[in-house]
Design a protein around this motif. Structure first.
Motif, mmCIF file in Angstrom:
data_model
loop_
_atom_site.group_PDB
_atom_site.id
_atom_site.type_symbol
_atom_site.label_atom_id
_atom_site.label_comp_id
_atom_site.label_asym_id
_atom_site.label_seq_id
_atom_site.Cartn_x
_atom_site.Cartn_y
_atom_site.Cartn_z
ATOM 1 N N THR A 78 26.097 13.722 35.945
ATOM 2 C CA THR A 78 26.214 15.012 36.624
ATOM 3 C C THR A 78 27.230 15.902 35.928
ATOM 4 O O THR A 78 27.959 15.468 35.031
ATOM 5 C CB THR A 78 26.663 14.814 38.074
ATOM 6 N N ALA A 79 27.284 17.132 36.380
ATOM 7 C CA ALA A 79 28.265 18.070 35.834
ATOM 8 C C ALA A 79 29.676 17.549 36.075
ATOM 9 O O ALA A 79 30.555 17.705 35.230
ATOM 10 C CB ALA A 79 28.082 19.449 36.481
ATOM 11 N N GLU A 80 29.866 16.923 37.223
ATOM 12 C CA GLU A 80 31.189 16.376 37.523
ATOM 13 C C GLU A 80 31.542 15.254 36.540
ATOM 14 O O GLU A 80 32.690 15.139 36.117
ATOM 15 C CB GLU A 80 31.208 15.842 38.959
ATOM 16 N N ASP A 81 30.560 14.449 36.183
ATOM 17 C CA ASP A 81 30.797 13.388 35.203
ATOM 18 C C ASP A 81 31.275 13.974 33.882
ATOM 19 O O ASP A 81 32.229 13.474 33.269
ATOM 20 C CB ASP A 81 29.509 12.588 34.976
ATOM 21 N N ARG A 103 35.558 20.243 37.699
ATOM 22 C CA ARG A 103 34.143 20.618 37.743
ATOM 23 C C ARG A 103 34.005 22.138 37.655
ATOM 24 O O ARG A 103 33.123 22.663 36.965
ATOM 25 C CB ARG A 103 33.534 20.115 39.052
ATOM 26 N N SER A 152 25.269 25.148 33.235
ATOM 27 C CA SER A 152 24.582 23.940 33.690
ATOM 28 C C SER A 152 24.840 22.815 32.696
ATOM 29 O O SER A 152 25.341 23.059 31.589
ATOM 30 C CB SER A 152 23.080 24.184 33.815
ATOM 31 N N THR A 153 24.489 21.604 33.082
ATOM 32 C CA THR A 153 24.639 20.488 32.150
ATOM 33 C C THR A 153 23.710 20.680 30.952
ATOM 34 O O THR A 153 24.086 20.400 29.813
ATOM 35 C CB THR A 153 24.296 19.165 32.844
#
Lengths: 232, 232
Positions: B47-50, B59, B68-69
Motif C-alpha cells: 500500500t501507499a502506507e507501506d 503517508r 498514487s502508488t
DNA sequence: TCACACTCTTACACTACGTGCAACTTTGCA
DNA sequence: TGCAAAGTTGCACGTAGTGTAAGAGTGTGA
C-alpha cells in the motif's frame, strides 16, 4: 430496475433470455445515469453512489457492472471503438490493412455512432479525469487491431514480423485517434453533414499519411478536399 | 529523511539549494522504496502506507510527491522517456523528424537507461495494475513529441497540418513503444551487448517502417541484421 | 547570531473507492 | 411447484486521496 414483460422482438439473436435482457438494461441504465450526471454536475462532480441512485440500483450492484465511475463513462468509448473493430473484421482478409482500416473507419462518420463520443469528449475536454480509462479503451482497441493485423500478415517462421504488426497496429490507432482529435478540436459537437464529411476526410487523410510514410511535411488537406475518396 | 550535510559537488546546476536537494532525495527514496516493495511483494501487494514507511516518511508526505502508488512506479517510465525527449530536442531543427527520432532513440540502448524500465516491465508484465499510469506516461511523451514536431513543421496558415503533426507524433510513439515491447518479449531483462544491439536495431527498423509507409508486409529484420546502421 | 518568513512535513479527520461475504430475491428448468 | 443457478443488496472493512492546522526545517536580512 426490472424490465417490464414487454414482448421483446425475437429478431435475430440466439437466446435473448430474461436475465440477459435485465443485465443489458441495467448496464444501459447505468451509463445513461452516468452521462446524465456528467452533463449536470461536470467531471468529478458526482460519486459512484450518485450514479447508482440515479440508475435505481445499489452502490454494490454498480460495482458489479463497472469497476469505477470512469469505467462507466468509458463504456461510451468502448462501444464506439467496438463498432470500428467489427467493421474491420468484416473486411476481406486479402485487403491491405491500411485500406481495410480506412474503409472500416468510414463507419464512424455515422451521426448515431459519433454522437455519444462527441458529447463525452466535449464534456470531459479540459479534465484529465477521463484520461486513465479513455487511454485504456484506445489501447484495448489497439490490441484488437493487432489481432486482426497478425492474422493478415504472412507469418515469418522466426517471428521476424512481430515488430511490423505491433508498430502497424499502434500507428493505425494513433492516426485514427489523431483524426478524431483534430475533428473534435475543429468542430466540437457539430454533427452536420459537412462536419461529418470533414471527419471522413480526416480519417482518410490520416491513413494516407501513414501509408505514404509521412513524406511531404506540407502535403495536408483541408476540409472537403480533393484527395482519394476511395471507400465502400 | 534529511540529507546529511555532504559537500554537494557544485558541478553545473545554478542553485542546488538544500530544499531542492532534500526534495530530490525524498523523491528518490520513495521510488526506491516502491521498486523494492514491488520486487518483494509483487504488483498490488503493498500500500501507499507501506511505501511511505519504507521510505521513512509519512503517508501524507508520500501523497505530496505522488498521487498514487502507480504514479510512484511510473516515475521510472517517465524518467526513461524524459531522456529520449531531451535527446530529441537536441537534434538540429532542420533534420526530418523521423531521422531525429531515430537518432534520439539510440540513447535508449544505454544499459543504465533501459535497466530500470526493463526491470519494471519484468515485474509488472502480467498485471494491468501499471496499465493506467504507464499509458499516461507514454501519452505524456506523445505530447512532448507533438510539441517538438509542431515547431519543426512549417506552419500552414489555416492549420492544415494539424493532422500531420498529431498523426506523426502518435505514430512515432507507437512505433517506439512497439520496438520496446518486442524487445522485452524477446529478451526480458537481458542487458548484454548483443541484446542492446538488437534493441537498437528494432528501434531503427520501427522508424524505418514508419518512414516507408509499412510498405512490404514481409520486409522485416531479425536480430543483428544488415539494415541501415545509421547512428551517432 | 537572531528573528522572521517561507517551505515542507506530519497527524488527524473525513469522504469515497472497491471488495468479500452472507442473506435475500429473481430467473431458468424440470 | 420446487429446486438450483444467477443476480441484487446491505454491511463491514481496508485503502485511497485530500483539507487543514500545527510543528519542524530552511533561507534571508538586520
Amino acid at each position: 430496475m426490472n424490465v417490464p414483460p414487454s414482448p421483446a422482438s425475437p429478431t435475430s439473436a440466439p437466446a435473448p433470455s430474461r436475465r440477459e435482457l435485465n443485465k443489458a438494461a441495467t448496464r444501459q441504465a447505468i451509463t445513461d445515469a452516468a452521462l446524465s450526471l456528467l452533463r449536470s454536475k461536470g467531471p468529478g462532480g458526482f460519486t459512484a453512489e450518485d450514479i447508482a441512485e440515479a440508475a435505481g440500483i445499489s452502490r454494490r450492484t454498480f460495482f458489479n457492472y463497472f469497476s469505477s465511475t470512469d469505467a462507466a463513462l468509458a463504456s461510451v468509448t468502448h462501444g464506439f471503438l467496438d463498432i470500428v473493430i467489427r467493421q474491420l473484421e468484416l473486411r476481406p482478409a486479402e485487403e491491405p490493412l491500411l485500406e481495410a482500416a480506412q474503409a472500416a473507419l468510414m463507419a464512424l462518420a455515422d451521426p448515431k455512432t459519433v454522437e455519444p463520443l462527441a458529447e463525452l469528449f466535449a464534456l470531459t475536454q479540459h479534465s484529465q479525469l477521463m484520461a486513465h480509462t479513455d487511454l485504456e479503451a484506445w489501447d484495448h482497441c489497439r490490441t484488437q487491431v493487432f489481432a486482426v493485423a497478425r492474422d493478415r500478415v504472412a507469418r515469418a517462421p522466426d517471428g521476424a514480423d512481430e515488430l511490423y504488426v505491433h508498430a502497424l497496429a499502434g500507428s493505425v490507432i494513433s492516426c485514427g485517434k489523431a483524426a478524431m482529435e483534430v475533428w473534435f478540436s475543429r468542430r466540437g459537437t457539430d454533427l452536420s453533414p459537412e462536419s461529418l464529411a470533414e471527419l471522413r476526410q480526416l480519417l482518410i487523410d490520416a491513413m494516407a499519411l501513414l501509408g505514404s510514410g509521412f513524406s511531404p511535411p506540407a502535403a495536408a488537406t483541408a476540409a472537403p478536399a480533393p484527395s482519394a475518396p476511395r471507400s465502400s
